[in-house]
Design an enzyme around this catalytic site. Structure first.
Site: not given
Ligand code: NDP
Ligand code: 2IT
Length: 444
Positions: A126, A166
């Protein structure tokens, strides 16, 4: 003292001020007690738990860039290459002001077991930076991404370490980073995933984490006598994972009534309008107030509150520790039957235990959100083959993977006398494959 407790104490001692990392290790090691106890002497002699909790390599570097006013800015960046036991390091890059080494280590540690559960050959890693893309111009984001990659490119490669998106890292950021990697190395290879479709990206990667979350949730509900169709679903977050979780939930006949961002949340009893949500978040990069302004049925509230809404299924899709014990109590009191984690470690440990003790079906992130990284691995395969699969092909593989993950974690839990405890099942099933590979490869 048991071997598990000894290793946990060492992790806390050697990694001070990293509470999220301690939390992630605690949860995994607690689940592994039943496995370790069967072979404690062997594991202790091999120092297997010390090795699996210690990253193979941790890179810390500075990222200087120039903002639109001509001011030089400097950020702290990280890449933690945690485990290459079963494949090249694989995991996302988080861009958020809260990023620090402990957060990247918790995410990298989780990623080892998640990636193992996908059944695909990917190790755990990561990275990220305390840069905040919010409110920055495209030129500033590009300047940052180019500087970030100017350092990172030395340590990554299609067979070495393959970063992806992420929080804060989406298609725009991956594009700028990929361009800079190519310029510096002259190589056109699958070194990043989540790429645009015109330059090596995979169809369905954008949707994969959210869709995968729903495929696993659907299977978990089905195997426990419920149907996702007709369920009321509360989603937190409004980013990549939340948007496509909401989209697939509605496609499967459920009604999603909430989304949130870091400033507020929306309750929309008619069901979230996903097309409008995409326009607000993906196109306009705006706040949820704009969603509420355009949608008469939606109520906007400042602050936190998604878990106070009555729902059957809760899908935390924002960030770590966003669902605490108080929230869990509200969910149970409101009749919630299932929680599946789209985010990484969104539920605190006491909340998880409360939900499980209350009979709520609980799918941990390392299983439930594995569809994103699994589809990243499918993108790597397509890049290596110089081929592109159709959306339907990738989506079908994703669905298969998620259904398999559910059955693997369910079976692992049953095998160790912990039926229904999918946290234990995920940690055990993920661990066994990695441990086996580590043992086979000797002391490395
Ligand atoms: P994005 O940046 O696309 O979206 C994140 C969302 O969560 C936004 O709505 C954001 O609000 C909100 N958010 C982020 N930080 C905070 C905080 N500290 N407090 C409150 N709200 C918060 O990220 P993703 O959707 O990609 O990721 C979301 C989660 O999923 C994370 O935990 C990530 O690690 C996990 N994840 C992502 C994957 C991927 O493929 N993208 C795969 C697996 C897991 P705002 O815009 O206002 O900051
Ligand atoms: O938390 C996760 O699994 C991710 N942000 C996606 C990682 C990836 O390599 O696609």
């Amino acid at each position: 003292m048991s071997y598990v407790d000894e290793v946990y104490e060492r992790v806390v001692r050697e990694n001070p001020s990293q509470p999220e990392f301690h939390q992630a290790v605690r949860e995994v090691l607690d689940s592994l007690r039943v496995v370790i106890e069967r072979n404690e002497e062997k594991y202790r002699r091999e120092a297997l738990l010390e090795r699996i909790t210690m990253p193979e390599r941790q890179l810390l570097f500075r990222v200087p860039w120039v903002d639109d006013k001509g001011q030089v800015q400097v950020n702290n960046a990280f890449r933690v290459q945690f485990s290459s036991a079963i494949g090249p390091y694989k995991g996302g890059l988080r861009l958020h002001p809260s990023v620090n080494l402990g957060i990247i280590k918790f995410l990298g540690f989780e990623q080892i077991f998640k990636n193992s559960l996908t059944g695909l050959p990917i190790g755990g890693g990561k990275g990220g930076c305390d840069f905040d893309p919010k409110g920055k111009s495209d030129r500033e984001v590009m300047a940052f991404c180019q500087s970030f990659m100017t350092e990172l490119h030395k340590y990554i490669g299609a067979d070495v370490d393959v970063p992806a998106g992420d929080i804060g890292t989406g298609a725009r950021e991956i594009g700028y980073m990929y361009g800079q990697f190519k310029r510096l190395t002259g190589r056109y290879e699958g070194v990043l995933t989540g790429k645009g479709l015109s330059y090596g990206g995979s169809l369905a990667r954008t949707e994969a984490t959210g869709y995968g979350l729903l495929y696993l949730t659907e299977e978990m509900l089905k195997c426990n006598g419920h149907d996702i169709a007709g369920k009321v679903v509360a989603v937190s977050g409004a980013g990549n994972v939340a948007i496509y979780a909401a989209e697939k939930a509605q496609q499967l006949g459920a009604k999603v009534v909430t989304v949130s961002d870091s400033t507020g949340w929306v309750y929309d009893p008619d069901g979230i309008d996903v097309a409008l949500l995409k326009d607000v978040k993906e196109v306009r990069r705006a706040r949820l107030t704009e969603y509420a302004a355009a949608r008469p049925s939606a109520q906007y509230h400042e602050g936190k509150g998604v878990w106070s809404v009555k729902c059957d299924v809760a899908l935390p899709c924002a960030t770590q520790n966003e669902l605490n014990l108080e929230d869990a109590k509200m969910l149970v009191a409101n009749g919630c039957i299932a929680v599946a984690e789209g985010a990484n470690m969104p539920t605190t440990m006491d909340a998880t235990e409360y939900l499980q003790a209350s009979g709520v079906l609980f799918a941990p992130g390392k299983a439930a959100n594995a569809g994103g990284v699994a589809t990243s691995a499918l993108e790597m395969s397509q890049n290596s083959m110089r081929l592109s699969w159709t959306f339907e092909e990738v989506d079908a593989k994703l669905k298969d993977i998620m259904v398999n993950i559910y059955h693997n974690i369910d079976n692992a839990a049953k095998e160790y006398g912990l039926a229904g405890n999918f946290v234990a099942g995920a940690n055990i099933a993920g661990f066994l494959k990695v441990a086996n590979a580590m043992e086979a490869q000797g002391v490395v």
